[in-house]
Scaffold this motif. Structure first.
Motif: not given
Length: 538
Positions: A454-459, A466-474
């Motif tokens: 599945q395509t990850p979700t990007l926050f 800085f740009v605080q970046t996080s990600w997740s996927t189901k």
């Protein structure tokens, strides 16, 4: 791969830490739909949001302007492995009297070295001679681990599980290396009551050099090794099973005498068998290799099977090649296995210099490539330890260049052995400043079917400079690595990060260049990539 509760807690904690306000404009490429998005609290006129970009921990949603599609750069791919031998304590553990903590420290040092020098796989020997460097109910603990066959480490732990976890933490594949037919090594201490030499004495023969060998033609041998492989594949989160070049033993092991398999040969003839003795031996090994390949994939389809045969099939193949014949001496028809596709990767041991008169590295690799009719991975073994040249690092670099030229987009190599990377102080610097100057994913295995990621979700959240970046996927359980893309002044940069890395602070400017965009994609255990999510930074 299963994600532990700690990882889930960590992910939720990371996501929960982000500010609900964001001055960075977020533009989503592609994300799965959500039926019941959480509405922002205390806001009578909320901005338009992409529901799939909602932070599952806090309910915070990122605002969007448009869907952002872009051409991301191709990810570099090359298999870069090193053999780690346990037999005779060649590599690990360095002695059979180390404490458990010393064993672990040596393992971590080796894995850190591979990670830091942009390798992506370790080939770890867990069954050197009908023994186990892992918890087994089938064969005894290895003499090379504890100094006595059948004696567990103290305090008890599972070395294989430790190696798997530590390798995967570093984004390295862990291939487990088994010797299928060797029952006892001359350096393996005394044969005691727990040794398979005694437990399976009806299918074991003694060679003139003092080693013991399973009879490859005996169905009981094939069943025993099959059970071992299936047990390992079922219980451990490994990436591959790996066999080396020891099928029937080299002639010197029996001091030139024929392999002592009269009992099984006579039984075959009495039953009406018509093959010659040599063909009969090869036929038994062929059936065994095919069986192991099919059984591995039946148990876990994502676990690959690799074999590293002696580098010469027969003298004269190709023209001008001289030397030992694995076909006639080891009764290993390795060309057939490659032709039939009974392996996922194939690593002929091309341990000779480029300019060797009778064993040309380039000629042999080109010939094996011409026999790779099923388009399996072909990653040669390189003699990084002791190849007979004056400048070993330059020779190995040149062999990698030749391999890349021949193998194109499916390049790779395995170094014999990990000691060769450190004995010569110039080897690792030559590799890291040259062919391994950036990380690489292993090549894909398209003949192995896998469910799409599945395509990850990007926050994204603003964090000052800085740009605080996080990600997740189901489907995090299917993810092995992440690939993070950052664009500065229109130029994309690529970073391969480990599964445990779920966030990163990305500088808004670097080397005087402005951050324009961020993208993320997931990679599974077979090197397959998900679609990506990208955000513009304004």
């Amino acid at each position: 791969m299963k994600i532990s509760n700690l990882k889930v807690v960590y992910l939720l904690g990371v996501l929960a830490s982000f500010s609900t306000a964001c001055s960075v404009q977020n533009n989503v490429v592609k994300t799965p739909s959500t039926k019941n998005p959480t509405k922002p609290a205390n806001n009578t006129n909320p901005p338009k949001v992409n529901p799939a970009a909602t932070n599952p921990a806090t309910g915070t949603a990122a605002s969007t302007e448009d869907n952002f599609r872009t051409n991301l750069p191709e990810i570099k791919r090359e298999f870069r492995g090193a053999w780690i031998a346990s037999v005779a304590n060649i590599n690990w553990p360095s002695r059979n009297d180390l404490t458990v903590e010393q064993q672990k420290a040596e393992a971590i040092s080796m894995l850190d070295m591979l990670k830091d020098n942009n390798f992506n796989a370790a080939i770890f020997q867990i069954r050197p001679s009908a023994d186990a460097l892992y918890t087994s109910n089938i064969e005894p603990w290895s003499y090379f681990l504890t100094g006595e066959t059948g004696t567990a480490p103290s305090p008890n732990y599972d070395p294989l599980q430790f190696w798997i976890e530590e390798a995967h933490k570093r984004g390295l594949e862990l291939h487990v290396w088994l010797n299928p037919y060797r029952a006892h090594h001359t350096n393996g201490g005394a044969v005691n009551k727990l040794s398979m030499v005694n437990k399976l004495s009806d299918i074991v023969v003694r060679l003139k050099n003092g080693m013991y060998w399973f009879d490859p033609a005996n169905p009981k041998t094939q069943g025993h090794v099959s059970n071992i492989v299936k047990d390992i594949v079922k219980r451990y989160d490994i990436d591959a099973i790996h066999f080396d070049d020891y099928f029937y033993p080299y002639a010197t092991y029996n001091k030139g005498a024929d392999f002592p398999d009269n009992a099984s040969w006579n039984a075959y003839v009495s039953s009406g068998g018509t093959l010659s003795r040599a063909d009969w031996r090869r036929d038994n090994v062929n059936k065994f290799v095919e069986r192991i390949y099919k059984e591995i994939h039946a148990e876990k389809n994502n676990v690959r099977f690799g074999i590293s045969p002696f580098g010469i099939w027969k003298p004269g193949y190709p023209a001008g090649i001289v030397g030992s014949s694995q076909y006639d001496e080891l009764y290993a028809d390795a060309k057939l296995w490659l032709n039939k596709g009974w392996v996922d990767y194939f690593s002929p041991q091309l341990y000779w210099p480029i300019d060797s008169k009778g064993q040309s590295f380039e000629a042999l690799l080109s010939w094996w490539q011409s026999e790779n009719t099923m388009n399996r991975h072909l990653w040669p073994g390189l003699n990084t330890v002791e190849i007979k040249v004056s400048d070993r690092p330059t020779e190995i670099k040149n062999q990698i260049d030749i391999s890349r030229n021949i193998l194109k987009n499916d390049a790779g190599e395995i170094h014999w052995s990990i000691a060769g990377l450190t004995r010569n102080p110039n080897m690792l610097p030559a590799l890291k400043s040259g062919p391994y100057n950036e990380k690489a994913l292993v090549p894909k295995s398209p003949w192995i079917k896998a469910a799409p990621l599945q395509t990850p979700t990007l926050f994204i959240a603003d964090n000052g400079s800085f740009v605080q970046t996080s990600w997740s996927t189901k489907n995090a359980a299917d993810v092995f690595l992440w690939v993070l893309f950052t664009q500065y002044n229109g130029v994309w940069q690529t970073e391969i990060v480990t599964l445990d890395t779920l966030s990163k602070d990305i500088p808004k400017s670097k080397d005087g260049k402005k951050l324009n965009a961020v993208a993320i994609k997931a990679v599974d255990r077979l090197g397959n990539e998900s679609d990506y999510t990208a955000r513009r930074i304004k």
